[in-house]
Design a protein around this motif. Structure first.
Motif, PDB file in Angstrom:
ATOM      1  N   ILE A  71      18.551   2.381  -7.920  1.00  0.00           N
ATOM      2  CA  ILE A  71      19.578   1.941  -8.864  1.00  0.00           C
ATOM      3  C   ILE A  71      18.949   1.404 -10.141  1.00  0.00           C
ATOM      4  CG2 ILE A  71      21.460   0.289  -9.212  1.00  0.00           C
ATOM      5  CD1 ILE A  71      22.010   0.484  -6.200  1.00  0.00           C
ATOM      6  N   ASP A  72      17.929   0.564 -10.009  1.00  0.00           N
ATOM      7  CA  ASP A  72      17.358  -0.065 -11.200  1.00  0.00           C
ATOM      8  C   ASP A  72      16.393   0.861 -11.930  1.00  0.00           C
ATOM      9  OD1 ASP A  72      15.603  -0.100  -9.126  1.00  0.00           O
ATOM     10  OD2 ASP A  72      15.115  -2.241  -9.242  1.00  0.00           O
ATOM     11  N   LYS A  73      15.508   1.533 -11.216  1.00  0.00           N
ATOM     12  CA  LYS A  73      14.569   2.449 -11.860  1.00  0.00           C
ATOM     13  C   LYS A  73      14.062   3.442 -10.820  1.00  0.00           C
ATOM     14  CE  LYS A  73      10.570  -0.594 -11.184  1.00  0.00           C
ATOM     15  NZ  LYS A  73       9.423  -1.256 -11.819  1.00  0.00           N
ATOM     16  N   LYS A  74      13.713   4.634 -11.289  1.00  0.00           N
ATOM     17  CA  LYS A  74      13.181   5.653 -10.401  1.00  0.00           C
ATOM     18  C   LYS A  74      11.743   5.302 -10.017  1.00  0.00           C
ATOM     19  CE  LYS A  74      16.778   8.246 -10.196  1.00  0.00           C
ATOM     20  NZ  LYS A  74      17.531   8.391  -8.936  1.00  0.00           N
ATOM     21  N   THR A  75      11.347   5.787  -8.848  1.00  0.00           N
ATOM     22  CA  THR A  75      10.019   5.468  -8.332  1.00  0.00           C
ATOM     23  C   THR A  75       9.080   6.656  -8.515  1.00  0.00           C
ATOM     24  OG1 THR A  75      10.646   6.249  -6.133  1.00  0.00           O
ATOM     25  CG2 THR A  75      11.035   3.926  -6.633  1.00  0.00           C
ATOM     26  N   ASN A  76       7.795   6.360  -8.350  1.00  0.00           N
ATOM     27  CA  ASN A  76       6.781   7.405  -8.443  1.00  0.00           C
ATOM     28  C   ASN A  76       5.628   7.056  -7.496  1.00  0.00           C
ATOM     29  OD1 ASN A  76       5.556   9.755  -9.357  1.00  0.00           O
ATOM     30  ND2 ASN A  76       4.501   8.707 -11.032  1.00  0.00           N
ATOM     31  N   TYR A  77       5.985   6.921  -6.208  1.00  0.00           N
ATOM     32  CA  TYR A  77       4.977   6.542  -5.231  1.00  0.00           C
ATOM     33  C   TYR A  77       4.058   7.717  -4.925  1.00  0.00           C
ATOM     34  CZ  TYR A  77       7.936   2.454  -4.477  1.00  0.00           C
ATOM     35  OH  TYR A  77       8.667   1.304  -4.664  1.00  0.00           O
ATOM     36  N   LEU A  78       2.853   7.373  -4.446  1.00  0.00           N
ATOM     37  CA  LEU A  78       1.856   8.380  -4.102  1.00  0.00           C
ATOM     38  C   LEU A  78       1.623   8.377  -2.602  1.00  0.00           C
ATOM     39  CD1 LEU A  78      -0.758   7.579  -6.916  1.00  0.00           C
ATOM     40  CD2 LEU A  78       1.079   9.298  -6.950  1.00  0.00           C
ATOM     41  N   GLU A  79       1.036   9.440  -2.122  1.00  0.00           N
ATOM     42  CA  GLU A  79       0.711   9.526  -0.696  1.00  0.00           C
ATOM     43  C   GLU A  79      -0.220   8.387  -0.307  1.00  0.00           C
ATOM     44  OE1 GLU A  79      -0.755  13.325   0.397  1.00  0.00           O
ATOM     45  OE2 GLU A  79       0.957  14.429  -0.467  1.00  0.00           O
ATOM     46  N   GLY A  80       0.102   7.723   0.784  1.00  0.00           N
ATOM     47  CA  GLY A  80      -0.704   6.609   1.260  1.00  0.00           C
ATOM     48  C   GLY A  80      -0.164   5.258   0.838  1.00  0.00           C
ATOM     49  N   ASP A  81       0.770   5.205  -0.108  1.00  0.00           N
ATOM     50  CA  ASP A  81       1.351   3.922  -0.528  1.00  0.00           C
ATOM     51  C   ASP A  81       2.160   3.324   0.613  1.00  0.00           C
ATOM     52  OD1 ASP A  81       0.230   4.092  -2.991  1.00  0.00           O
ATOM     53  OD2 ASP A  81       2.049   4.780  -4.025  1.00  0.00           O
ATOM     54  N   MET A  82       2.020   1.992   0.753  1.00  0.00           N
ATOM     55  CA  MET A  82       2.844   1.262   1.728  1.00  0.00           C
ATOM     56  C   MET A  82       3.985   0.603   0.971  1.00  0.00           C
ATOM     57  SD  MET A  82      -0.268  -0.448   3.973  1.00  0.00           S
ATOM     58  CE  MET A  82       0.878  -1.235   5.107  1.00  0.00           C
ATOM     59  N   ILE A  83       5.212   0.898   1.372  1.00  0.00           N
ATOM     60  CA  ILE A  83       6.378   0.434   0.631  1.00  0.00           C
ATOM     61  C   ILE A  83       7.402  -0.193   1.572  1.00  0.00           C
ATOM     62  CG2 ILE A  83       6.137   2.148  -1.204  1.00  0.00           C
ATOM     63  CD1 ILE A  83       8.236   3.853   0.190  1.00  0.00           C
TER      64      ILE A  83
END
Length: 252
Positions: free
Chosen positions: A207-219
């Motif tokens: 809702i607030d902003k789009k994400t751009n996570y990478l492989e291996g990121d812990m979220i």
């Protein structure tokens, strides 16, 4: 030969120079009607009657049969309206039909072309009646407070409860962008942080902003259950629990 007095003509509207019998509707020059013998009333005497407007006569047809080309027949124009609306509209305007029919047909053809053929109508209906994938009517704090903390294993058992608010920590295993044109910008195929074989598919509906996570990121993600995924993304087949991700944050 002239016509005798006392005649009756159904096509004759009025003879102002003659008296008229209101009952027999015939015209005569005498004081009495030659048919019924009654004296002509004063209001129906010559010169006392109001003038009658003559209707416009229709132009007589030539008697020749007019053939309409097959491409101007109503059934062919109708088919073209559905198959190729632009051609159908052109055929309507060039057809020998009346101006009113041309205008009505052209307007209906244009409406069909814009709202159905081009899909504008479906887009408007989707904008009016479609529901958002995530609840953006409340604040981030209120949204996070609604979420139940779950492990991927627990979510696998509860994924069919669509609409439930859920939060969990995951590790990004793969990122997909080619399948997000309609539902979102990107998908994340995530697994349990412990390295297990349980996967969860995240659809980025941030809702607030789009994400751009990478492989291996812990979220840590906050979202709503959407059931079992029925998507075919790369090597990913259906059968994976899906979550509409409204908010997220990087934790490692």
């Amino acid at each position: 030969m002239g016509r005798s007095l006392g005649y009756f003509d159904s096509e004759e509207l009025d003879r102002p120079e003659l008296n008229k019998c209101p009952e027999c509707e015939c015209y005569f020059a005498s004081e009495e009607c030659p048919l019924c013998g009654k004296v002509c009333p004063e209001a129906f005497r010559a010169g006392n009657r109001a003038a009658v407007k003559k209707p416009k006569r229709r132009r007589n047809a030539s008697g020749r049969v007019q053939f309409i080309p097959w491409y101007h027949t109503w059934w062919f124009i109708l088919i073209m309206m559905f198959a190729m609306p632009v051609v159908g509209i052109i055929l309507f305007f060039s057809s020998p039909y009346s101006k009113t029919i041309k205008i009505i047909g052209a307007v209906l053809g244009i409406l069909y072309f814009v709202f159905i053929y081009l899909g504008v109508g479906w887009m408007l209906l989707d904008m009016v009646f479609s529901e958002d994938l995530v609840n953006d009517k409340i604040s981030r704090e209120a949204y996070v407070a609604r979420c139940d903390d779950m492990s991927p294993e627990e979510y696998h058992r509860d994924a069919y409860n669509e609409g439930n608010y859920v939060t969990m920590e995951l590790t990004v295993a793969s990122v997909y962008t080619e399948a997000g044109d309609y539902y979102g910008d990107r998908y994340y195929l995530c697994r349990d942080q412990s390295g297990g074989d349980l996967y969860v598919l995240l659809l980025d509906c941030s809702i607030d902003k789009k994400t751009n996570y990478l492989e291996g990121d812990m979220i840590r993600v906050y979202g709503e259950c959407s059931g079992i995924a029925e998507y075919d993304i790369g090597t990913l087949q259906s059968g994976v629990p899906c979550l509409y991700m409204a908010y997220s944050e990087l934790v490692g």
